[in-house]
Scaffold this motif. Structure first.
Motif, PDB file in Angstrom:
ATOM      1  N   VAL A 145       2.181   7.046  -6.558  1.00  0.00           N
ATOM      2  CA  VAL A 145       0.861   8.114  -7.035  1.00  0.00           C
ATOM      3  C   VAL A 145       1.561   9.554  -6.559  1.00  0.00           C
ATOM      4  CG1 VAL A 145      -1.216   8.995  -6.090  1.00  0.00           C
ATOM      5  CG2 VAL A 145      -1.139   6.460  -6.875  1.00  0.00           C
TER       6      VAL A 145
ATOM      7  N   GLU B 150       1.146   4.278  -2.721  1.00  0.00           N
ATOM      8  CA  GLU B 150       1.302   5.562  -2.231  1.00  0.00           C
ATOM      9  C   GLU B 150       2.257   6.715  -2.902  1.00  0.00           C
ATOM     10  OE1 GLU B 150      -1.339   8.588  -0.658  1.00  0.00           O
ATOM     11  OE2 GLU B 150      -1.712   6.568  -0.948  1.00  0.00           O
TER      12      GLU B 150
ATOM     13  N   SER C  94      -9.152   6.426  -8.530  1.00  0.00           N
ATOM     14  CA  SER C  94      -9.684   7.481  -7.515  1.00  0.00           C
ATOM     15  C   SER C  94      -9.556   9.117  -7.845  1.00  0.00           C
ATOM     16  CB  SER C  94      -9.572   6.977  -6.130  1.00  0.00           C
ATOM     17  OG  SER C  94      -8.160   7.193  -5.735  1.00  0.00           O
ATOM     18  N   ARG C  95      -8.491   9.195  -8.482  1.00  0.00           N
ATOM     19  CA  ARG C  95      -8.030  10.411  -8.719  1.00  0.00           C
ATOM     20  C   ARG C  95      -8.025  11.119 -10.050  1.00  0.00           C
ATOM     21  NH1 ARG C  95      -4.901   7.942  -4.562  1.00  0.00           N
ATOM     22  NH2 ARG C  95      -3.971   9.242  -3.083  1.00  0.00           N
TER      23      ARG C  95
ATOM     24  N   TRP D 203       0.812  -1.257  -0.022  1.00  0.00           N
ATOM     25  CA  TRP D 203       0.074  -0.072  -0.314  1.00  0.00           C
ATOM     26  C   TRP D 203       0.867   1.276   0.112  1.00  0.00           C
ATOM     27  CZ3 TRP D 203      -5.233   0.404  -0.579  1.00  0.00           C
ATOM     28  CH2 TRP D 203      -5.753   1.739  -0.230  1.00  0.00           C
TER      29      TRP D 203
ATOM     30  N   ASP E 174      -5.960   1.358  -8.450  1.00  0.00           N
ATOM     31  CA  ASP E 174      -7.349   1.818  -7.705  1.00  0.00           C
ATOM     32  C   ASP E 174      -6.982   3.375  -7.043  1.00  0.00           C
ATOM     33  OD1 ASP E 174      -8.757  -0.821  -8.002  1.00  0.00           O
ATOM     34  OD2 ASP E 174      -8.003  -1.277  -5.986  1.00  0.00           O
ATOM     35  N   LYS E 175      -5.599   3.416  -6.903  1.00  0.00           N
ATOM     36  CA  LYS E 175      -5.424   5.035  -6.385  1.00  0.00           C
ATOM     37  C   LYS E 175      -5.457   5.869  -7.553  1.00  0.00           C
ATOM     38  CE  LYS E 175      -2.378   3.474  -2.405  1.00  0.00           C
ATOM     39  NZ  LYS E 175      -3.305   4.291  -1.429  1.00  0.00           N
TER      40      LYS E 175
ATOM     41  N   MET F 148      -3.492  -2.012  -6.176  1.00  0.00           N
ATOM     42  CA  MET F 148      -3.604  -1.057  -5.303  1.00  0.00           C
ATOM     43  C   MET F 148      -3.442   0.350  -6.166  1.00  0.00           C
ATOM     44  SD  MET F 148      -1.753  -2.623  -1.886  1.00  0.00           S
ATOM     45  CE  MET F 148      -2.738  -3.618  -0.880  1.00  0.00           C
ATOM     46  N   LEU F 149      -2.217   0.196  -6.957  1.00  0.00           N
ATOM     47  CA  LEU F 149      -1.661   1.477  -7.613  1.00  0.00           C
ATOM     48  C   LEU F 149      -2.836   1.779  -8.647  1.00  0.00           C
ATOM     49  CD1 LEU F 149       0.221   3.601  -8.381  1.00  0.00           C
ATOM     50  CD2 LEU F 149       1.264   2.241  -9.923  1.00  0.00           C
TER      51      LEU F 149
END
Length: 296
Positions: free
Chosen positions: A223, A220, A260-261, A216, A256-257, A253-254
């Motif tokens: 991102v 982060e 979301s942006r 995670w 999804d991030k 995970m990447l």
């Protein structure tokens, strides 16, 4: 032919997309980035980075008429033992503990059965004896697996420790992920860098779902690098390429991030995401008037 591997990755994937008329400009998150020492890619040493001072490091920024921008890389760390460290993840972690300023005796108390190895790595890093610098994602996963106690010995193959880490993460409780300490800084040449030194000083037993949290946190950091450049190049999609994206959990995970942006991205489809795309990139390099210094 003489190009940095992240540029070759990007060119291979980009060339395929351009041929399909799907994309013309791209921001490159190259391998997050991946870098190997020994038996593959040997990088230049950074004069301003501890533990081994050497030749100035030059990280290629990939541009073609503003067509591509390399985003950043991880903090440089010495590899205690050079090529030997690739299959011995504890060497990766101990070298990072040295960089984090952890006292040798403190580390020996935490790993009493590895006292001799810790002493060897600290000697190598402190004296500059065979600790070539690396900032690759593969070596980061090696160190992370050792940090969690998942890779105490010598691995049978290069990706074994990262595979163990992903397996452990998939068996932890989802939803307990914590963003672990790291800092994003910008070098003098404008390239962003992820500094992980605070992370390696933490005791993993204090973290819920530590393996998932590592994935995670790396997502982060990626991102953060992307957002810093995407704001200036919002019309350009982000290319995700490099061996690290074989890790499906990290990749999910990447993605999804990014979603979301509302950041547009793509990955290789018909080309392999790992080094298998490099040959195509070399052909692209040879066939195009493309220069990594922005003049092509």
């Amino acid at each position: 032919p003489g190009t940095d591997d992240d540029v070759q990755h990007a060119l291979g994937v980009l060339g395929h997309r351009v041929a399909q008329g799907l994309v013309h400009d791209v921001l490159v998150l190259g391998q997050v980035p991946d870098e190997k020492v020994g038996g593959g890619r040997r990088r230049r040493q950074a004069a301003d980075q501890r533990p081994c001072q050497g030749r100035p490091h030059r990280k290629t920024q990939c541009r073609q008429r503003e067509g591509g921008v390399g985003l950043g890389h991880g903090q440089h760390h010495g590899e205690g033992g050079g090529e030997m460290a690739i299959r011995h993840p504890l060497r990766q972690y101990f070298a990072r503990a040295y960089d984090a300023g952890m006292e040798e005796e403190t580390l020996k108390k935490r790993f009493p059965e590895q006292s001799q190895l810790i002493g060897d790595v600290y000697l190598q890093c402190g004296s500059g004896i065979n600790p070539p610098l690396t900032h690759g994602a593969g070596r980061w996963f090696d160190a992370a697996a050792a940090w969690l106690g998942l890779a105490d010995g010598v691995m049978s193959f290069e990706a074994q420790a990262p595979m163990r880490l992903e397996y452990a993460a998939r068996h932890e409780v989802s939803g307990n992920e914590t963003v672990l300490p790291f800092r994003l800084t910008r070098r003098e040449d404008g390239l962003m860098m992820a500094d992980w030194r605070e992370l390696w000083a933490i005791k993993p037993g204090t973290i819920a779902s530590p393996a998932r949290s590592l994935h995670w946190t790396l997502a982060e950091a990626a991102v953060g690098m992307i957002e810093a450049e995407y704001a200036k190049h919002s019309r350009i999609p982000v290319m995700l390429t490099g061996g690290v994206f074989q890790n499906r959990l990290f990749t999910a995970m990447l993605q999804d991030k990014l979603k979301s942006r509302d950041i547009a991205f793509f990955m290789p489809v018909k080309l392999p995401v790992n080094d298998g795309a490099i040959a195509i990139g070399q052909l692209m390099w040879a066939g195009l008037d493309f220069r990594p210094d922005g003049d092509g």
